[in-house]
Design a protein around this motif. Structure first.
Motif, short mmCIF file in Angstrom:
data_model
loop_
_atom_site.label_atom_id
_atom_site.label_comp_id
_atom_site.label_asym_id
_atom_site.label_seq_id
_atom_site.Cartn_x
_atom_site.Cartn_y
_atom_site.Cartn_z
N ALA B 369 -48.23 10.92 50.64
CA ALA B 369 -49.12 9.94 51.26
C ALA B 369 -49.41 10.14 52.82
N LEU B 370 -48.59 10.62 53.75
CA LEU B 370 -49.03 10.84 55.15
C LEU B 370 -50.14 11.93 55.18
N LEU B 371 -49.76 12.89 54.46
CA LEU B 371 -50.68 14.27 54.21
C LEU B 371 -52.19 13.94 53.91
N TRP B 372 -52.14 13.06 52.70
CA TRP B 372 -53.51 12.91 52.36
C TRP B 372 -54.11 11.84 52.92
N ALA B 373 -53.43 10.80 53.52
CA ALA B 373 -54.04 9.71 54.27
C ALA B 373 -54.81 10.09 55.30
N ALA B 374 -54.12 11.02 56.10
CA ALA B 374 -54.78 11.77 57.33
C ALA B 374 -56.04 12.36 56.94
N LEU B 375 -55.76 13.38 55.92
CA LEU B 375 -56.93 14.02 55.38
C LEU B 375 -58.32 13.02 54.93
N VAL B 376 -58.17 12.13 54.08
CA VAL B 376 -58.91 11.24 53.75
C VAL B 376 -59.65 10.51 54.78
N ALA B 377 -58.89 9.89 55.68
CA ALA B 377 -59.35 9.04 56.67
C ALA B 377 -60.29 9.93 57.51
N PHE B 378 -59.82 11.32 57.96
CA PHE B 378 -60.87 12.20 58.66
C PHE B 378 -62.15 12.38 57.71
N ILE B 379 -62.21 12.59 56.60
CA ILE B 379 -63.21 12.65 55.69
C ILE B 379 -64.20 11.45 55.72
N ALA B 380 -63.69 10.49 55.49
CA ALA B 380 -64.44 9.24 55.61
C ALA B 380 -65.07 8.87 56.94
N LEU B 381 -64.50 9.22 58.08
CA LEU B 381 -64.75 9.11 59.37
C LEU B 381 -66.23 10.10 59.55
N ARG B 382 -65.99 11.38 58.91
CA ARG B 382 -67.06 12.20 59.17
C ARG B 382 -68.20 11.91 58.13
N TRP B 383 -67.79 11.41 57.01
CA TRP B 383 -69.04 11.03 56.10
C TRP B 383 -69.77 9.94 56.57
N PHE B 384 -69.09 8.72 56.92
CA PHE B 384 -69.71 7.42 57.21
C PHE B 384 -69.88 7.30 58.76
N GLY B 385 -69.10 7.95 59.60
CA GLY B 385 -69.14 7.84 61.02
C GLY B 385 -68.57 6.47 61.29
N ASP B 386 -67.68 6.11 60.62
CA ASP B 386 -67.06 4.70 60.97
C ASP B 386 -65.71 4.65 60.90
N TRP B 387 -64.77 4.69 62.25
CA TRP B 387 -63.37 4.96 62.30
C TRP B 387 -62.69 3.96 61.58
N GLN B 388 -63.24 2.67 61.64
CA GLN B 388 -62.41 1.66 60.90
C GLN B 388 -62.42 1.68 59.44
N LEU B 389 -63.36 2.42 59.13
CA LEU B 389 -63.46 2.54 57.57
C LEU B 389 -62.61 3.67 57.21
N GLY B 390 -62.36 4.68 57.89
CA GLY B 390 -61.51 5.94 57.93
C GLY B 390 -60.16 5.27 57.83
N LEU B 391 -59.62 4.28 58.88
CA LEU B 391 -58.20 3.89 59.12
C LEU B 391 -57.96 3.24 57.84
N VAL B 392 -58.84 2.26 57.27
CA VAL B 392 -58.62 1.48 56.13
C VAL B 392 -58.42 2.20 54.97
N PHE B 393 -59.38 3.31 54.87
CA PHE B 393 -59.11 4.17 53.73
C PHE B 393 -57.91 5.03 53.58
N GLY B 394 -57.42 5.43 54.85
CA GLY B 394 -56.11 6.20 54.80
C GLY B 394 -54.63 5.27 54.49
N LEU B 395 -54.96 4.06 55.23
CA LEU B 395 -54.03 3.10 55.06
C LEU B 395 -53.77 2.85 53.52
N ALA B 396 -55.00 2.60 52.87
CA ALA B 396 -54.77 2.08 51.15
C ALA B 396 -54.33 3.37 50.57
#
Lengths: 451, 451
Positions: B369-396
């Motif tokens: 979970a920790l491994l993939w959460a970090a990665l997907v949070a980063f991808i979401a941040l780069r894709w949509f430029g929204d760190w809050q979205l990245g954080l929520v995506f990673g947490l979920a």
């Protein structure tokens, strides 16, 4: 008997809790080696070591053989060399050859040095065959008869053989018949040997129509032939038809079980023999690989959705319903995929019937597509009060259900063609197809008809 | 040998194409009954009938026995009664009992009437045991020895028995020993009988530690014992220890194969023996049921999404990413589910270790979970430029991955407790949990943190 094993497990657990090693030894004394192996498998690492130390040295070899490879390797690494050498000294040569790769080098050399010439020769003969071949499966201690002796002489020979060796090979249902050069001539079932006249010759008695294997033959093919012909044992011969060993049905059962387990586990990207209590980091790494592959395909599907952001922004019901489309496609497809993958493994699906099979699946898919499309269209209409949305939802359902079954039928054959195991990769590829097609169809149709 | 079967399939196909019945008969003459059964299975209904009509009447019984039930039933329905009666007349009584439920009543009565008293008695003894019990598996023609005779006398008895019956029972590796009242005393392996002195008595030779089954025992437990003890055959006794039959390993292999297939097929909601070319409406109906169940769970997930329509309307990226969350939870969970369901079936998972197992899975899930959460949070941040979205995506992602493995580990045991087959229902329940939790976590967190 299932309950008997549960009783062993219960007793073992309370003995472990009380640290009562004598009680553990009592339990182990009652278990077969296969049961001991299962008890070890069902325990976490610390308890495994505690139990393993209490397994009588004389049973070590059989228990190790009954364990799945990864656990066997771990236990061997944590066993003293002297215990290993003592425990394995009575092992059959073909059994030793199955596990020697996991043994420490000093143990192997000590054992090889202690062998007499005949045993060393047997060992060297089987050592190099891979586990999953007929050569890896065979026993090399097969006792053979000569064709030109009488039944009476054969019985006398067997009597002397047993006096010399202590016992005849395990699981003996028939005897091989060879000539002076060890060329296989036939086999004699023991049931015939015990129910015939004493003065008849083995040549008259033997059956010459013998199913035989070459050592290179894959174990899975051997298993198929054993099943097809209801064999209990069969000879292994070299290119010159000289007898080199014998395969017995108990080893074939292990192959059948392994193949079936592999089909089940590989669907989920697991090892053939996953160890429930493998070290956490090792388990996590193996699974991470699988999650990574699936993440790629999930992002591919996300990218497809991303193409239709404008549509979703206007009609948010699309976001609500789109996972239903993709999920139904996946389910319909996985039914077909399971059927065809298994059929391929069992040789029931082949190049001769795959086209007809795809056609058959198409019809089944189309029938279900119409049924469910009508229902979901109605539900969407009632839920969101939008007949266009209902129509698009229903149409997308038709497309994804048909795509699912056709993809499920075609993917295994295609993967096999390009040398990828369908049982391993089929599910991922199918989900990718159904997700991408599902989202594309639903959101694409919506863009065309609703916006 | 795999290739040999492919050759049969190829030859059969071209013979069918040319309508060359003589060639088909040649192929069938070369095939074992199991191979013929597989050839029939791999053909569509029309061709099946054409081939079936060409199977020699003398092989009909064995081919029917080798076929999966649904196809067997279909073929029987389309076979003339006289051909059935002729083909089945040489059948063993226990084999007849396996298929009589599918036979037309007139055929069964004709066959029963033609039986002598002994055969009729044997037939009636086995008829009522269900297929999936030791009684359903056993052969009733077991020849037994008396304890008080010498080896020499025993061999003479076997000689006479074979002269009278033509041959000894198939797959004979050992003989049962009984007293005057048919009470089981022990067994004598044939390998011992052929390698001992002639004047020794059977009593001295026999082993009294005999694994025995009662007719009510489930077939799956019988199979487990055969595997654990490497048996080739074993006696079946009634409550008074009287010998009533004998189970041989070839029938046990079929049980093992069936159990494994069932585990695989039931995951996809298919029959144990799905017929690839079953009539379209019948196949579609069976699968529709499964699709219907999955539609319910998919709509449940859609309903959860529907709760957050407002959030999706504002941040449409949520709709793009939410399937990724649900899919990763499903994949992580299904790995654990497969492992635990199989472990449960193999008796490796039980009430003693399930808690530790859930803990172990939790750790693996958390690590991933920790491994993939970090990665997907980063991808979401780069894709949509929204760190809050990245954080929520990673947490979920953390929540759903951990939920997935814990659910995957707990669901099989819970289902078993309430009497539902985990292999059948586990996947659906798991997907429901991961979908609902995944959508709820992602969209819920987004509502809290982003809006």
């Amino acid at each position: 008997m299932t309950d008997k094993f549960q009783q062993f497990a219960d007793r073992l657990d309370s003995a472990l809790l009380q640290g009562d090693n004598a009680a553990i030894q009592d339990i182990l004394a009652e278990c077969t080696s296969a049961e001991t192996a299962r008890l070890l498998e069902s325990q976490p690492p610390k308890e495994r070591l505690q139990i393993w130390a209490l397994v009588p040295t004389s049973s070590c070899a059989k228990v190790l053989l009954a364990l799945p490879k990864p656990l066997r390797r771990t236990l061997i690494q944590q066993t003293e060399e002297t215990r290993l050498i003592m425990g394995l000294s009575q092992m059959q040569m073909d059994e030793l050859a199955d596990i020697d790769a996991d043994l420490p080098m000093p143990v192997v050399s000590a054992m090889v040095q202690a062998m007499d010439a005949q045993r060393r020769q047997r060992y060297e003969r089987v050592r190099d065959y891979p586990d999953n071949s007929a050569g890896g499966l065979m026993d090399v201690d097969s006792s053979a008869l000569r064709a030109d002796v009488s039944v009476k002489a054969a019985l006398r020979y067997l009597r002397r053989l047993r006096q010399r060796e202590g016992e005849l090979p395990e699981h003996l249902d028939s005897l091989m018949v060879v000539d002076r050069d060890n060329t296989l001539l036939g086999i004699v079932p023991l049931s015939l040997l015990v129910s015939t006249e004493m003065d008849i010759s083995i040549r008259e008695l033997m059956s010459t129509q013998v199913t035989r294997f070459t050592p290179q033959m894959p174990a899975s093919s051997v298993a198929q032939v054993f099943k097809d012909q209801d064999l209990l044992s069969a000879p292994v011969v070299d290119d010159e038809q000289k007898l080199i060993g014998r395969i017995t049905v108990d080893d074939v059962i292990d192959v059948i079980q392994d193949e079936a387990d592999k089909a089940l586990y590989s669907q989920a990207g697991l090892n053939t023999h996953p160890d429930m209590f493998a070290p956490i980091v090792r388990s996590a790494t193996r699974r991470a690989l699988w999650l990574g592959i699936n993440l790629l395909t999930a992002f591919l599907a996300a990218w497809v959705i991303g193409l239709f952001e404008a549509a979703i922004e206007k009609v948010v019901a699309l976001a609500v319903l789109m996972p239903v489309v993709a999920s139904m496609g996946g389910v319909a497809g996985s039914q077909t995929l399971t059927l065809v993958t298994r059929g391929l493994a069992l040789n029931q699906v082949n190049r001769n019937n795959i086209i007809r099979l795809i056609g058959h699946e198409f019809s089944i898919g189309a029938l279900n597509a119409l049924l469910w499309a009508a229902l979901v269209a109605f539900i969407a209409l009632r839920w969101f009060g939008d007949w266009q949305l209902g129509l698009v939802f229903g149409l997308a359902m038709v497309i994804v259900l048909i795509t699912g079954v056709v993809a499920g039928a075609s993917i295994p054959m295609l993967l096999k063609k390009i040398g990828i195991d369908p049982a391993l990769a089929g599910g991922v590829v199918l989900t990718t197809v159904t997700d991408v097609v599902g989202f594309f169809a639903f959101l694409g149709l919506a863009t065309l008809f609703i916006l």
